[in-house]
Design an enzyme around this catalytic site. Structure first.
Site, PDB file in Angstrom:
ATOM      1  N   GLY A 171       0.768  -1.240   0.000  1.00  0.00           N
ATOM      2  CA  GLY A 171       0.000   0.000   0.000  1.00  0.00           C
ATOM      3  C   GLY A 171       0.799   1.288   0.000  1.00  0.00           C
ATOM      4  NE  ARG A 298       5.532 -11.445   4.275  1.00  0.00           N
ATOM      5  CZ  ARG A 298       4.972 -10.550   3.469  1.00  0.00           C
ATOM      6  NH1 ARG A 298       5.597 -10.159   2.369  1.00  0.00           N
ATOM      7  NH2 ARG A 298       3.775 -10.053   3.729  1.00  0.00           N
ATOM      8  NE  ARG A 344      -1.338  -9.191  11.341  1.00  0.00           N
ATOM      9  CZ  ARG A 344      -0.551  -8.894  10.298  1.00  0.00           C
ATOM     10  NH1 ARG A 344       0.247  -7.833  10.374  1.00  0.00           N
ATOM     11  NH2 ARG A 344      -0.578  -9.627   9.215  1.00  0.00           N
TER      12      ARG A 344
HETATM   13  C1  MV4 Z   1      -6.176  -1.886  -4.737  1.00  0.00           C
HETATM   14  C2  MV4 Z   1      -7.437  -1.537  -4.200  1.00  0.00           C
HETATM   15  C3  MV4 Z   1      -8.470  -1.362  -5.093  1.00  0.00           C
HETATM   16  N1  MV4 Z   1      -8.260  -1.495  -6.421  1.00  0.00           N
HETATM   17  N2  MV4 Z   1      -6.024  -2.001  -6.056  1.00  0.00           N
HETATM   18  C4  MV4 Z   1      -3.801  -1.862  -0.616  1.00  0.00           C
HETATM   19  C5  MV4 Z   1      -2.577  -2.631  -0.282  1.00  0.00           C
HETATM   20  C6  MV4 Z   1      -1.911  -2.902  -1.570  1.00  0.00           C
HETATM   21  N3  MV4 Z   1      -1.379  -4.225  -1.569  1.00  0.00           N
HETATM   22  C7  MV4 Z   1      -2.960  -2.719  -2.596  1.00  0.00           C
HETATM   23  N4  MV4 Z   1      -4.110  -2.159  -1.942  1.00  0.00           N
HETATM   24  C8  MV4 Z   1      -5.241  -1.931  -2.624  1.00  0.00           C
HETATM   25  N5  MV4 Z   1      -5.131  -2.087  -3.958  1.00  0.00           N
HETATM   26  C9  MV4 Z   1      -7.053  -1.801  -6.861  1.00  0.00           C
HETATM   27  N6  MV4 Z   1      -6.869  -1.917  -8.174  1.00  0.00           N
HETATM   28  C10 MV4 Z   1      -7.571  -1.395  -2.849  1.00  0.00           C
HETATM   29  C11 MV4 Z   1      -6.461  -1.568  -2.034  1.00  0.00           C
HETATM   30  C12 MV4 Z   1      -6.701  -1.335  -0.646  1.00  0.00           C
HETATM   31  C13 MV4 Z   1      -6.713  -2.351   0.266  1.00  0.00           C
HETATM   32  C14 MV4 Z   1      -6.442  -3.662  -0.080  1.00  0.00           C
HETATM   33  C15 MV4 Z   1      -6.447  -4.647   0.839  1.00  0.00           C
HETATM   34  C16 MV4 Z   1      -6.749  -4.355   2.154  1.00  0.00           C
HETATM   35  C17 MV4 Z   1      -6.995  -3.061   2.553  1.00  0.00           C
HETATM   36  C18 MV4 Z   1      -6.987  -2.046   1.617  1.00  0.00           C
HETATM   37  C19 MV4 Z   1      -7.266  -0.754   2.025  1.00  0.00           C
HETATM   38  C20 MV4 Z   1      -7.250   0.233   1.104  1.00  0.00           C
HETATM   39  C21 MV4 Z   1      -6.968  -0.039  -0.228  1.00  0.00           C
END
Ligand code: MV4
Length: 472
Positions: A171, A298, A344
């Site tokens: 993120g 991991r 956690r």
């Molecule tokens: C996104 C998304 C919505 N659409 N990608 C957050 C962590 C990073 N690994 C990618 N993330 C996100 N990617 C697209 N195309 C929303 C998130 C996201 C999110 C994802 C998982 C858990 C919590 C989150 C909180 C805000 C945004």
């Protein structure tokens, strides 16, 4: 019956805290000797106390100790270990570190360095996954080259879009863009942030999902091309991209969706020559469609919920396959029983989330039926301010989700940690939350929950805004 000698006599654990202890327990059960490394701040830690040997590798700040590759490799050479287990965080996803281990003839307990490198580049990973038949969100095939190109792509994809760092993950350096006017400035700040955080300013763009769930598939692969999945974990409950609570199975999962997500994850791992434990992260939309997000190469913090429902021992499996053994089970042997939840427990103020290091003056660790606590704390332990604030993982297992929630509530009530602030009270409130209990939450859960919990004018304002967004 004679027991075949183990290939690994001695393993170095390049980590600290609960995960270092988790790996020590696995080694002890396998008859493997353990060497830990520690910083000057960690002399009195349990990962030092319970290892057969421990070597101080530097001062408290992790860049000078747990992230110091020459210091860790020197310790491994001096102790004459066969392998290094990196745990999570620190050097766990450093392709460079894995490559150095390979060059030094020390087995890195994880996938090959080339696979770590591939998955570390989120644009490359998207391409590799797509080629292996994994659904991805519409977006970049290469890092963005210009604002013109970004605009063209965004128009094709349709707004809202999200800009992510190619070297990112978790993120950091993300920007949601809802209109053409916002695009230019967002590209600029995202790229600058990425350059600062990862020394790589490459960014890419994809369609943004408003209210997805974060669902990840645990995979386990050996070095002979066998790969199985151990089902999913729902990690949608996060704050600022830090997971607070995970559960397995996901409350929205069906056997069909699990089989199809699992099949896709396994096919992708086979295609890239993946070995050892891994996690394929997906976003699941309201219509039950899923899209690849990233792959973690991991063992993860939340692996215990999978261990509880499948009876797999992921840390042990990691060591076995790194020894060059075949996976001891096939997909049809994997069982799914009951429901597991992990909270956690962080050394943080449960309201402000400010870190709360310090002396643990008294502690009661819960136990009893269906309760597991992975921790390295003890009464009299000083939580140092230098590292991640995770001090314990409270995991419960029960036949049903409802029973698991009840079990978690009673275990949280018995989890007494005095002298510092912890997130135990926050988790108790989450257990009592109707949206959590319904299991209908999305990645937006914590914002909504905190707004409800804060109450007052600010809380009502945020809650009203959320309602308006949700109604659209
Ligand atoms: C996104 C998304 C919505 N659409 N990608 C957050 C962590 C990073 N690994 C990618 N993330 C996100 N990617 C697209 N195309 C929303 C998130 C996201 C999110 C994802 C998982 C858990 C919590 C989150 C909180 C805000 C945004």
């Amino acid at each position: 019956m004679p027991i075949a000698p183990r290939k690994f006599r001695k393993i170095l654990i390049a980590n600290r805290g609960e995960i270092a202890c988790r790996i020590i327990w696995a080694c002890k059960e396998m008859g493997i000797r353990t060497v830990t490394v520690h910083s000057e701040a960690d002399r009195d830690s349990l990962h030092v106390r319970f290892a057969d040997e421990s070597i101080c590798i530097g001062p408290a700040p992790s860049p000078q100790s747990y992230l110091n590759i020459p210091a860790v490799i020197s310790a491994a050479e001096i102790a004459n270990v066969d392998a290094i287990h990196p745990g999570y965080g620190f050097l766990a996803e450093s392709a460079q570190f894995a490559e150095i281990c390979e060059a030094c003839n020390i087995k890195f307990i994880g996938p090959r360095s080339s696979v770590i490198k591939l998955m570390g580049d989120k644009v490359e990973a998207r391409r590799a996954m797509s080629a292996a038949g994994v659904p991805i969100l519409p977006g970049s095939k290469e890092p963005l080259e210009s604002e013109i190109e970004a605009l063209q792509l965004a128009r094709e994809i349709g707004f809202p879009v999200i800009i992510k760092a190619a070297a990112g993950g978790g993120g950091r350096g993300m920007r949601i863009v809802r209109s053409e006017a916002e695009l230019g400035p967002a590209l600029e700040t995202a790229s600058n942030e990425a350059l600062k955080a990862f020394k790589n300013g490459d960014i890419y763009i994809e369609r943004y999902l408003e209210r997805p769930r974060h669902i990840e598939i645990q995979v386990m692969a050996d070095e002979f091309g066998h790969c199985v999945h151990l089902g999913e974990r729902d990690c949608s409950i996060q704050r600022r991209h830090q997971k607070l609570l995970e559960e397995a199975p996901s409350p929205v999962m069906t056997p069909e969706l699990r089989a199809s997500m699992g099949e896709v994850a396994v096919a992708a791992c086979k295609r890239v020559g993946y070995s050892n434990a891994g996690t394929v992260e997906f976003l699941l939309d309201e219509d039950g469609r899923f899209y690849f997000m990233e792959m973690n190469t991991r063992i993860q913090v939340e692996h215990p919920v999978t261990e509880m429902i499948t009876l797999a021992d992921i840390a042990r499996n990691q060591i076995r396959v790194a020894e060059g053994e075949e996976l001891a089970y096939e997909q049809q042997d994997v069982i799914f029983a009951g429901h597991a939840i992990e909270c956690r427990i962080n050394a943080e103020d449960p309201e402000t989330f400010a870190p709360s290091p310090g002396l643990i003056t008294a502690a009661n660790i819960p136990g009893g039926i269906g309760v597991r606590v992975d921790t390295a704390i003890y009464p009299g332990y000083f939580v140092p301010p230098y590292y991640d604030s995770l001090i314990a993982k409270l995991i419960v297992h029960a036949r049903t989700r409802e029973l698991a929630i009840a079990r978690m509530r009673r275990a949280l009530e018995a989890m007494v940690i005095e002298g510092i602030k912890t997130t135990v009270p926050l988790h108790l409130k989450i257990m009592d939350d109707p949206e959590f209990q319904a299991g209908t939450y999305t990645t937006k859960f914590m914002e909504r929950f905190l707004a409800r919990a804060n109450g007052g004018a600010q809380g009502r304002k945020v809650a009203a805004e959320q309602q308006a967004v949700a109604a659209r």
